[in-house]
Scaffold this active site. Structure first.
Site, PDB file in Angstrom:
ATOM      1  N   ASP A   1      13.890 -17.097 -20.383  1.00 29.40           N
ATOM      2  CA  ASP A   1      12.828 -16.483 -20.177  1.00 29.40           C
ATOM      3  C   ASP A   1      12.325 -16.498 -18.847  1.00 29.40           C
ATOM      4  O   ASP A   1      11.377 -15.573 -18.452  1.00 29.40           O
ATOM      5  CB  ASP A   1      11.681 -17.000 -21.258  1.00 29.40           C
ATOM      6  CG  ASP A   1      11.993 -16.426 -22.760  1.00 29.40           C
ATOM      7  OD1 ASP A   1      12.967 -16.986 -23.348  1.00 29.40           O
ATOM      8  OD2 ASP A   1      11.409 -15.319 -22.904  1.00 29.40           O
TER       9      ASP A   1
ATOM     10  N   GLN B   1      15.200 -16.662 -35.216  1.00 21.38           N
ATOM     11  CA  GLN B   1      15.885 -15.611 -34.496  1.00 21.38           C
ATOM     12  C   GLN B   1      17.162 -15.580 -34.483  1.00 21.38           C
ATOM     13  O   GLN B   1      18.258 -14.867 -34.545  1.00 21.38           O
ATOM     14  CB  GLN B   1      15.589 -15.414 -32.705  1.00 21.38           C
ATOM     15  CG  GLN B   1      14.142 -15.089 -32.470  1.00 21.38           C
ATOM     16  CD  GLN B   1      13.346 -16.346 -32.620  1.00 21.38           C
ATOM     17  OE1 GLN B   1      13.313 -17.370 -32.900  1.00 21.38           O
ATOM     18  NE2 GLN B   1      11.858 -16.087 -31.733  1.00 21.38           N
TER      19      GLN B   1
ATOM     20  N   ARG C   1       2.364 -11.790 -23.787  1.00 18.38           N
ATOM     21  CA  ARG C   1       3.248 -13.132 -23.895  1.00 18.38           C
ATOM     22  C   ARG C   1       3.400 -13.552 -22.391  1.00 18.38           C
ATOM     23  O   ARG C   1       3.852 -12.969 -21.555  1.00 18.38           O
ATOM     24  CB  ARG C   1       4.528 -12.855 -24.655  1.00 18.38           C
ATOM     25  CG  ARG C   1       4.368 -12.299 -25.985  1.00 18.38           C
ATOM     26  CD  ARG C   1       5.881 -12.410 -26.702  1.00 18.38           C
ATOM     27  NE  ARG C   1       6.269 -13.892 -27.044  1.00 18.38           N
ATOM     28  CZ  ARG C   1       7.339 -13.991 -27.556  1.00 18.38           C
ATOM     29  NH1 ARG C   1       8.221 -13.337 -27.671  1.00 18.38           N
ATOM     30  NH2 ARG C   1       7.663 -15.422 -27.756  1.00 18.38           N
TER      31      ARG C   1
ATOM     32  N   ARG D   1      11.122  -8.519 -29.060  1.00 19.27           N
ATOM     33  CA  ARG D   1      11.138  -9.812 -28.351  1.00 19.27           C
ATOM     34  C   ARG D   1      12.312 -10.079 -27.637  1.00 19.27           C
ATOM     35  O   ARG D   1      13.387  -8.896 -27.648  1.00 19.27           O
ATOM     36  CB  ARG D   1      11.018 -11.204 -29.332  1.00 19.27           C
ATOM     37  CG  ARG D   1      11.502 -10.843 -30.862  1.00 19.27           C
ATOM     38  CD  ARG D   1      12.880 -10.960 -31.035  1.00 19.27           C
ATOM     39  NE  ARG D   1      13.818 -12.004 -30.435  1.00 19.27           N
ATOM     40  CZ  ARG D   1      14.814 -12.094 -29.840  1.00 19.27           C
ATOM     41  NH1 ARG D   1      15.538 -11.045 -30.099  1.00 19.27           N
ATOM     42  NH2 ARG D   1      15.355 -13.045 -29.235  1.00 19.27           N
ATOM     43  N   GLY D   2      12.614 -10.971 -26.892  1.00 20.54           N
ATOM     44  CA  GLY D   2      13.646 -11.336 -26.007  1.00 20.54           C
ATOM     45  C   GLY D   2      13.025 -10.870 -24.695  1.00 20.54           C
ATOM     46  O   GLY D   2      12.516  -9.666 -24.464  1.00 20.54           O
ATOM     47  N   ALA D   3      13.286 -11.801 -23.584  1.00 22.29           N
ATOM     48  CA  ALA D   3      12.640 -11.314 -22.443  1.00 22.29           C
ATOM     49  C   ALA D   3      12.790 -10.256 -21.767  1.00 22.29           C
ATOM     50  O   ALA D   3      11.993  -9.195 -21.167  1.00 22.29           O
ATOM     51  CB  ALA D   3      12.955 -12.552 -21.202  1.00 22.29           C
TER      52      ALA D   3
ATOM     53  N   ASN E   1      13.525 -21.617 -21.756  1.00 20.83           N
ATOM     54  CA  ASN E   1      14.157 -20.632 -22.712  1.00 20.83           C
ATOM     55  C   ASN E   1      13.705 -21.113 -24.297  1.00 20.83           C
ATOM     56  O   ASN E   1      12.876 -22.100 -24.460  1.00 20.83           O
ATOM     57  CB  ASN E   1      15.624 -20.837 -22.554  1.00 20.83           C
ATOM     58  CG  ASN E   1      16.382 -19.681 -23.672  1.00 20.83           C
ATOM     59  OD1 ASN E   1      15.888 -18.420 -23.576  1.00 20.83           O
ATOM     60  ND2 ASN E   1      17.202 -20.112 -24.434  1.00 20.83           N
ATOM     61  N   LYS E   2      14.190 -20.605 -25.264  1.00 21.21           N
ATOM     62  CA  LYS E   2      13.680 -20.696 -26.590  1.00 21.21           C
ATOM     63  C   LYS E   2      13.608 -22.465 -26.743  1.00 21.21           C
ATOM     64  O   LYS E   2      14.574 -23.125 -26.349  1.00 21.21           O
ATOM     65  CB  LYS E   2      14.711 -20.114 -27.613  1.00 21.21           C
ATOM     66  CG  LYS E   2      14.184 -20.187 -29.007  1.00 21.21           C
ATOM     67  CD  LYS E   2      12.693 -20.001 -29.401  1.00 21.21           C
ATOM     68  CE  LYS E   2      12.320 -18.725 -29.031  1.00 21.21           C
ATOM     69  NZ  LYS E   2      10.831 -18.455 -28.963  1.00 21.21           N
TER      70      LYS E   2
END
Ligand code: MRU
Length: 340
Positions: free
Chosen positions: A233, A192, A89, A52-54, A243-244
């Site tokens: 993101d 996370q 995603r 995960r993570g862009a 973003n998150k």
């Protein structure tokens, strides 16, 4: 093959026609690598947040296309793999930037598609490592007031090709003596921050304190937070940033308490085709992520849940964008070199 990144962490690597990733759902209890042997394996790993993570989503998907081509080099099979990965995603721009690159490489009808697509995936991975290193070189320009920096989610080696974005910048600031420690939001519901950022900071021997997301407001109000730096993101043409979920809360608090607020991202996260935050697709995740904690149900059966994975921060709340092409204020974005 790309070398290891921050703390020697290699979140993804190509190994003998397979893809080896760190299964991030198992951290911090266990450090387990997982071998992905098909595009289905890759799509599952992205969907389930094993990776995960862009930036890392983009790199892993690119290798997924290479994997598909190594198994079946026909154009229709490669196209199907790209389509399957596009559907994993919706928010991270880097996923689509990487798959667009892979699609362009495939459309030239190369004689050896597997070789050409693997070279392209390796190039995407190498470019991200370079971008992460360039981002980290901006630390002295960003952390002008020494002290503790706050962050959310995970933006380190585990979220990228290996160098990190916001966490890489923070680590560089620490090495320069400009960051004394890191306030890490646990990042509900998937944690996370608690599971991954705390683990990475331990590997790097950087002091940190973990806090519940809901403690951010009172901590910032004490004046003990010198700066806030988060990843992204997707950054729309007007600077609005997804973003998150929880990032917008931090930006609002930073604005109220005059704390510098930085969005840190490589150029692959900037999306010239999306005019503003309103047009960014926000992933809604399963209610079970909120309903169940540590394997135990925490809400009554029949509860309905609102569980967006990301939120959008207005450009007006952002102090600077720290990129591999330099540091930009919102009013400098228009003419900057990040759009290409
Ligand atoms: O749902 P995740 O864990 O993929 O979300 C990750 C983030 O929101 C990160 O801040 C963002 O992708 C930047 S990673 C360098």
């Amino acid at each position: 093959m790309a070398a290891g990144g921050q703390g020697g962490i290699r979140p993804v690597r190509w190994h003998r026609n397979t893809l080896v990733v760190i299964d991030q759902t198992r951290l911090p209890q266990e450090y387990v690598e997982r071998t992905l042997r098909s595009v289905e394996d890759v799509a599952e790993a992205i969907n389930r947040l094993r990776v995960r993570g862009a930036p890392l989503i983009g790199i892993t998907a690119a290798y997924g296309v290479a994997l598909a081509a190594s198994l079946a080099p026909e154009p229709t099979a490669i196209r199907a793999a790209i389509d399957q990965l596009r559907a994993t995603r919706p928010t991270a721009r880097d996923l689509f930037a990487a798959l667009d690159r892979m699609e362009r490489a495939a459309t030239h009808n190369p004689a050896d598609p597997a070789r050409v697509l693997l070279d392209e995936a390796l190039a995407i991975h190498a470019a991200d490592l370079t971008a992460g290193r360039l981002i980290a070189t901006q630390a002295a320009q960003v952390f002008t007031t020494p002290g503790w920096t706050m962050t959310i989610c995970n933006t380190g080696a585990l979220a990228t090709g290996g160098e990190g974005t916001a966490l890489g910048l923070i680590a560089a600031g620490y090495r320069l003596g400009l960051v004394s420690g890191v306030y890490v939001l646990e990042t509900r519901p998937i944690l996370q921050g608690a599971r991954l950022t705390a683990w990475e900071l331990q590997q790097l021997d950087i002091p940190f304190q973990l806090l519940p997301d809901s403690a951010a407001a009172s901590l910032i109000a004490t004046g003990r937070v010198a700066a806030i730096a988060t990843g992204a993101d997707r950054i729309a043409r007007n600077g609005d940033t997804a973003n998150k979920v929880g990032t917008r809360m931090l930006a609002e608090l930073a604005d109220r308490h005059q704390v510098p607020f930085h969005i840190v991202a490589p150029r692959t996260t900037f999306d010239a085709a999306t005019p503003s935050g309103a047009a960014i697709p926000i992933e809604q995740r399963a209610g079970v992520e909120v309903m169940v904690f540590n394997g135990q149900p925490v809400a009554p059966d029949g509860t309905t849940v609102y569980n967006p994975a990301f939120d959008v921060t207005d450009a007006g709340l952002i102090g600077s964008y720290v990129t591999d092409a330099g540091v930009f204020a919102p009013n400098e974005l228009e003419d900057s070199r990040i759009w290409n």
